[in-house]
Design a protein around this motif. Structure first.
Motif, PDB file in Angstrom:
ATOM      1  N   GLY A 224      -5.538   7.298   5.936  1.00  0.00           N
ATOM      2  CA  GLY A 224      -5.509   6.415   4.634  1.00  0.00           C
ATOM      3  C   GLY A 224      -6.767   7.259   3.550  1.00  0.00           C
ATOM      4  N   LEU A 225      -5.863   6.552   2.280  1.00  0.00           N
ATOM      5  CA  LEU A 225      -7.326   6.594   0.987  1.00  0.00           C
ATOM      6  C   LEU A 225      -7.657   5.050   0.409  1.00  0.00           C
ATOM      7  CD1 LEU A 225      -7.908   8.926  -0.760  1.00  0.00           C
ATOM      8  CD2 LEU A 225      -5.635   8.951  -1.791  1.00  0.00           C
ATOM      9  N   VAL A 226      -8.430   5.901  -0.093  1.00  0.00           N
ATOM     10  CA  VAL A 226      -8.271   4.668  -1.456  1.00  0.00           C
ATOM     11  C   VAL A 226     -10.177   5.344  -1.954  1.00  0.00           C
ATOM     12  CG1 VAL A 226      -8.943   2.447  -0.148  1.00  0.00           C
ATOM     13  CG2 VAL A 226     -10.854   3.427  -0.045  1.00  0.00           C
ATOM     14  N   ASP A 227      -9.707   5.365  -3.544  1.00  0.00           N
ATOM     15  CA  ASP A 227     -11.349   5.647  -4.293  1.00  0.00           C
ATOM     16  C   ASP A 227     -10.808   4.128  -5.183  1.00  0.00           C
ATOM     17  OD1 ASP A 227      -8.153   5.056  -6.558  1.00  0.00           O
ATOM     18  OD2 ASP A 227      -7.295   6.789  -6.230  1.00  0.00           O
ATOM     19  N   GLY A 228     -12.213   4.838  -6.432  1.00  0.00           N
ATOM     20  CA  GLY A 228     -12.416   3.913  -7.303  1.00  0.00           C
ATOM     21  C   GLY A 228     -12.651   4.883  -8.300  1.00  0.00           C
ATOM     22  N   THR A 229     -13.476   3.887  -9.441  1.00  0.00           N
ATOM     23  CA  THR A 229     -14.205   4.648 -10.746  1.00  0.00           C
ATOM     24  C   THR A 229     -16.193   4.197 -10.066  1.00  0.00           C
ATOM     25  OG1 THR A 229     -12.466   5.448 -11.744  1.00  0.00           O
ATOM     26  CG2 THR A 229     -14.570   5.065 -12.655  1.00  0.00           C
ATOM     27  N   VAL A 342     -14.311   8.664  -7.361  1.00  0.00           N
ATOM     28  CA  VAL A 342     -14.660   8.663  -6.160  1.00  0.00           C
ATOM     29  C   VAL A 342     -13.810   9.016  -4.629  1.00  0.00           C
ATOM     30  CG1 VAL A 342     -17.201   8.476  -6.176  1.00  0.00           C
ATOM     31  CG2 VAL A 342     -15.757   6.709  -5.334  1.00  0.00           C
ATOM     32  N   SER A 343     -12.838   9.392  -3.875  1.00  0.00           N
ATOM     33  CA  SER A 343     -12.094   9.308  -2.832  1.00  0.00           C
ATOM     34  C   SER A 343     -12.531   9.503  -1.651  1.00  0.00           C
ATOM     35  CB  SER A 343     -11.302  10.651  -3.390  1.00  0.00           C
ATOM     36  OG  SER A 343     -10.232  10.252  -2.416  1.00  0.00           O
ATOM     37  N   LEU A 344     -12.278   8.679  -1.242  1.00  0.00           N
ATOM     38  CA  LEU A 344     -12.779   7.746   0.310  1.00  0.00           C
ATOM     39  C   LEU A 344     -11.425   8.488   1.654  1.00  0.00           C
ATOM     40  CD1 LEU A 344     -14.369   6.998   2.651  1.00  0.00           C
ATOM     41  CD2 LEU A 344     -13.957   4.729   1.718  1.00  0.00           C
ATOM     42  N   ARG A 345     -11.597   9.279   1.976  1.00  0.00           N
ATOM     43  CA  ARG A 345     -10.080   9.276   3.484  1.00  0.00           C
ATOM     44  C   ARG A 345     -11.129   8.416   4.311  1.00  0.00           C
ATOM     45  NH1 ARG A 345      -5.736  12.047   1.352  1.00  0.00           N
ATOM     46  NH2 ARG A 345      -6.396  12.950  -0.291  1.00  0.00           N
ATOM     47  N   ASP A 351      -8.001  -0.582   7.915  1.00  0.00           N
ATOM     48  CA  ASP A 351      -7.419  -1.140   6.929  1.00  0.00           C
ATOM     49  C   ASP A 351      -7.922  -0.672   5.455  1.00  0.00           C
ATOM     50  OD1 ASP A 351      -6.314  -3.541   5.818  1.00  0.00           O
ATOM     51  OD2 ASP A 351      -8.137  -4.636   5.002  1.00  0.00           O
ATOM     52  N   PRO A 352      -6.920  -0.701   4.607  1.00  0.00           N
ATOM     53  CA  PRO A 352      -7.243   0.539   3.411  1.00  0.00           C
ATOM     54  C   PRO A 352      -8.612  -0.690   2.597  1.00  0.00           C
ATOM     55  CG  PRO A 352      -5.771   0.312   3.745  1.00  0.00           C
ATOM     56  CD  PRO A 352      -5.847  -0.316   4.101  1.00  0.00           C
ATOM     57  N   ALA A 353      -8.100  -2.075   2.464  1.00  0.00           N
ATOM     58  CA  ALA A 353      -8.723  -3.251   1.505  1.00  0.00           C
ATOM     59  C   ALA A 353     -10.403  -3.412   2.407  1.00  0.00           C
ATOM     60  CB  ALA A 353      -8.267  -4.440   1.215  1.00  0.00           C
ATOM     61  N   GLN A 354     -10.617  -3.458   3.145  1.00  0.00           N
ATOM     62  CA  GLN A 354     -11.618  -3.773   3.882  1.00  0.00           C
ATOM     63  C   GLN A 354     -12.558  -2.421   3.612  1.00  0.00           C
ATOM     64  OE1 GLN A 354     -13.604  -1.570   6.848  1.00  0.00           O
ATOM     65  NE2 GLN A 354     -15.461  -3.841   6.687  1.00  0.00           N
ATOM     66  N   ALA A 355     -11.920  -1.296   3.837  1.00  0.00           N
ATOM     67  CA  ALA A 355     -12.961  -0.165   3.026  1.00  0.00           C
ATOM     68  C   ALA A 355     -12.904   0.353   1.472  1.00  0.00           C
ATOM     69  CB  ALA A 355     -12.205   1.317   3.656  1.00  0.00           C
ATOM     70  N   MET A 356     -12.211  -0.416   1.193  1.00  0.00           N
ATOM     71  CA  MET A 356     -12.194  -0.491  -0.595  1.00  0.00           C
ATOM     72  C   MET A 356     -13.933  -1.445  -0.524  1.00  0.00           C
ATOM     73  SD  MET A 356     -11.058   0.730  -3.453  1.00  0.00           S
ATOM     74  CE  MET A 356      -9.451   1.303  -3.611  1.00  0.00           C
ATOM     75  N   ALA A 357     -13.354  -3.085  -0.151  1.00  0.00           N
ATOM     76  CA  ALA A 357     -15.222  -3.147  -0.258  1.00  0.00           C
ATOM     77  C   ALA A 357     -15.946  -3.225   1.054  1.00  0.00           C
ATOM     78  CB  ALA A 357     -13.748  -5.318   0.267  1.00  0.00           C
ATOM     79  N   PRO A 377     -11.931  -0.805  -8.481  1.00  0.00           N
ATOM     80  CA  PRO A 377     -11.158   0.005  -7.928  1.00  0.00           C
ATOM     81  C   PRO A 377      -9.713   0.591  -8.296  1.00  0.00           C
ATOM     82  CG  PRO A 377     -11.549  -2.530  -6.747  1.00  0.00           C
ATOM     83  CD  PRO A 377     -12.178  -1.885  -8.558  1.00  0.00           C
ATOM     84  N   GLY A 378      -9.442   1.512  -7.281  1.00  0.00           N
ATOM     85  CA  GLY A 378      -8.888   2.040  -8.035  1.00  0.00           C
ATOM     86  C   GLY A 378      -7.418   1.882  -6.567  1.00  0.00           C
ATOM     87  N   GLU A 379      -6.602   2.913  -6.211  1.00  0.00           N
ATOM     88  CA  GLU A 379      -5.470   2.792  -5.036  1.00  0.00           C
ATOM     89  C   GLU A 379      -5.900   2.658  -3.496  1.00  0.00           C
ATOM     90  OE1 GLU A 379      -2.316   2.517  -6.781  1.00  0.00           O
ATOM     91  OE2 GLU A 379      -2.509   2.632  -8.300  1.00  0.00           O
ATOM     92  N   GLY A 380      -5.013   2.572  -2.912  1.00  0.00           N
ATOM     93  CA  GLY A 380      -5.145   2.525  -1.177  1.00  0.00           C
ATOM     94  C   GLY A 380      -4.211   2.805  -0.700  1.00  0.00           C
ATOM     95  N   GLY A 381      -3.719   3.366   0.612  1.00  0.00           N
ATOM     96  CA  GLY A 381      -3.680   4.032   0.683  1.00  0.00           C
ATOM     97  C   GLY A 381      -3.010   3.625   2.619  1.00  0.00           C
ATOM     98  N   GLN A 382      -2.724   3.288   3.101  1.00  0.00           N
ATOM     99  CA  GLN A 382      -2.512   2.567   4.721  1.00  0.00           C
ATOM    100  C   GLN A 382      -2.585   4.747   5.609  1.00  0.00           C
ATOM    101  OE1 GLN A 382      -2.538   0.329   6.516  1.00  0.00           O
ATOM    102  NE2 GLN A 382      -2.523  -1.356   5.068  1.00  0.00           N
TER     103      GLN A 382
END
Length: 478
Positions: A224-229, A342-345, A351-357, A377-382
């Motif tokens: 999955g993917l989460v990103d943010g600035t 930043v981009s986090l695979r 869970d993307p929400a938990q990873a973003m947190a 926070p940016g986008e999140g994908g499962q």
């Protein structure tokens, strides 16, 4: 290299006895030159779903795909779209249906007809939208990603129609998207509006790759993917570096120190709360990875565990953009603010929400020298994982092994296919299979994108065998 062969030993002989393997292989071979010619015609259409490109070409692409499906014997063919959030039309999707006979399942065949822009044409060895065959490969934008996926679906359908005749009873729905390379902005809304039209027991997504030339693969996991600035501020305004430099560190320096905390000394992601495992069943030799990725001599590989797990079942964190003063515009000034995207695979099961947190908590906790640090926070994908014990996956693995003559392997994908999560949410009971026609040298999205034609024919045979196996009852009672 070791191959993981997960299929039930009782499955292969049972399916081989019920599926006309030789006849289907022969049917695909007899039509292959026509299939390639039709693919060349599709490559000639520069259907790009980005706003900066001619929308008429995208419509032309959809019409061409619809005509090909009609030529395969399906009359129920529609070009559909839903509006984007801003009210403008979404990309044209082609949906075509052959209804199932009573008691038979339905298989949905997904691919996309839109393509990436060609980029700098000076980097191409041939014209991007004029397909050219060289040394057994077909070069051109979309030749692999994903117009070959479309033609694999159509050619397999034709082979089953010619070989099985009236006994071809399963339902088949073609779903050929028209905006995947633009991020599928209306995909979720499209599934919601046309849910009944697209429902199926199995969904085959032909938008991935095989392991190597000569070795087929079923993609069984996606990160999955989460990103943010991240933003770092150190002062109210810029100041002269000679007058104030020393006691005050500039924002780019402190941003660099913050970024350095993302990984430990071995290069593994150091953000707490992220799932990670070393469970990949396939060996990825280091020399092969280096060649595939173009790693420079002397550059050490990061992380621990098998290379396959580092790519597929462990997190990966990258800086994909920065806002600082460019070198050509630099002066002796302490820069007050700097930003990085930043981009986090994330690993399957995360869970993307938990990873973003977790990512945000890490950024805030590691603010260097008391700098003001914020995280947007940016986008999140499962992430996604296939149940390879499920009947459809077993049928796919058998079909690949039968077509290529070697056991299929299970691979993960370090990248994400975000719409897979939308498919899973919309059709929770469907078995989703991720297949493909690409190989490591296909160079999708890059200059000189290409398709290995011998592998393409094997992919069509495999698809036809899998559909025939489902037609013969591989899914069990329906």
């Amino acid at each position: 290299m070791t191959h993981h062969e997960p299929q039930n030993p009782a499955t292969a002989p049972d399916l081989a006895a019920r599926v006309p393997v030789a006849e289907l292989r022969g049917s695909v071979a007899a039509a292959f030159s026509t299939t390639v010619s039709e693919l060349i015609d599709l490559v000639a259409i520069p259907g790009i779903a980005w706003d900066a490109f001619d929308a008429a070409q995208l419509e032309r692409s959809a019409e061409a795909v619809a005509a090909l499906i009609r030529s395969a014997g399906i009359d129920d063919v529609q070009i559909l779209r839903v509006p984007k959030d801003d009210g403008t039309p979404g990309g044209p999707a082609v949906v075509a249906r052959k209804k199932a006979a009573p008691g038979k399942p339905t298989v949905v065949l997904y691919a996309h007809h839109d393509v990436q822009p060609p980029g700098d044409e000076a980097l191409w060895d041939s014209t991007p939208f004029t397909a050219q065959e060289r040394n057994g490969r077909l070069y051109g934008r979309g030749a692999a990603d994903d117009k070959a996926g479309i033609m694999a679906h159509i050619a397999a359908f034709r082979a089953l129609t010619a070989t099985l005749g009236d006994s071809f009873g399963i339902g088949v729905t073609f779903f050929i998207e028209g905006e995947e390379e633009a991020g599928s902005p209306t995909f979720a809304a499209f599934l919601k509006e046309h849910n009944a039209l697209l429902a199926g027991d199995v969904i085959v997504v032909a938008d991935s790759a095989n392991w190597q030339v000569g070795i087929p693969a079923l993609t069984t996991s996606l990160r999955g993917l989460v990103d943010g600035t991240v933003e770092v501020r150190v002062s109210k305004h810029a100041v002269h570096s000679g007058m104030f430099g020393g006691p005050l560190l500039d924002a780019p320096t402190l941003l660099a120190r913050l970024i350095a905390t993302f990984h430990d000394d071995r290069g593994s992601v150091a953000v707490k709360g992220l799932q990670s495992s070393d469970t990949a069943a396939l060996d990825y030799p280091e020399e092969l990875f280096r060649a595939d990725a173009g790693v420079l001599d002397g550059v050490e590989l990061a992380g621990t565990g098998s290379l396959a797990s580092r790519l597929w079942t462990q997190p990966a964190l990258s800086v994909i953009g920065m806002d600082i003063t460019g070198v050509d515009m630099s002066s002796n000034t302490l820069i007050p603010m700097a930003r990085a995207k930043v981009s986090l695979r994330i690993a399957p099961g995360q869970d993307p929400a938990q990873a973003m947190a977790s990512l945000e908590e890490h950024v805030v906790a590691h603010a260097p020298f008391g700098a003001q640090v914020s995280f947007v926070p940016g986008e999140g994908g499962q992430p996604f994982a296939t149940d390879t014990a499920a009947p459809a996956a077993q049928a796919a693995l058998w079909a690949m092994g039968e077509s290529w003559g070697v056991p299929a392997v299970e691979t993960g994908m370090g990248g994400s296919i975000p719409f897979i999560a939308d498919l899973k949410e919309s059709f929770p009971d469907a078995q989703i299979l991720v297949t493909g026609v690409e190989d490591p040298d296909s160079r999708a999205h890059s200059a000189n994108e290409s398709l290995h034609l011998a592998e393409f024919e094997k992919a069509i045979v495999s698809q036809s065998l899998m559909l025939a196996a489902i037609n013969a009852g591989a899914l069990g009672e329906h």
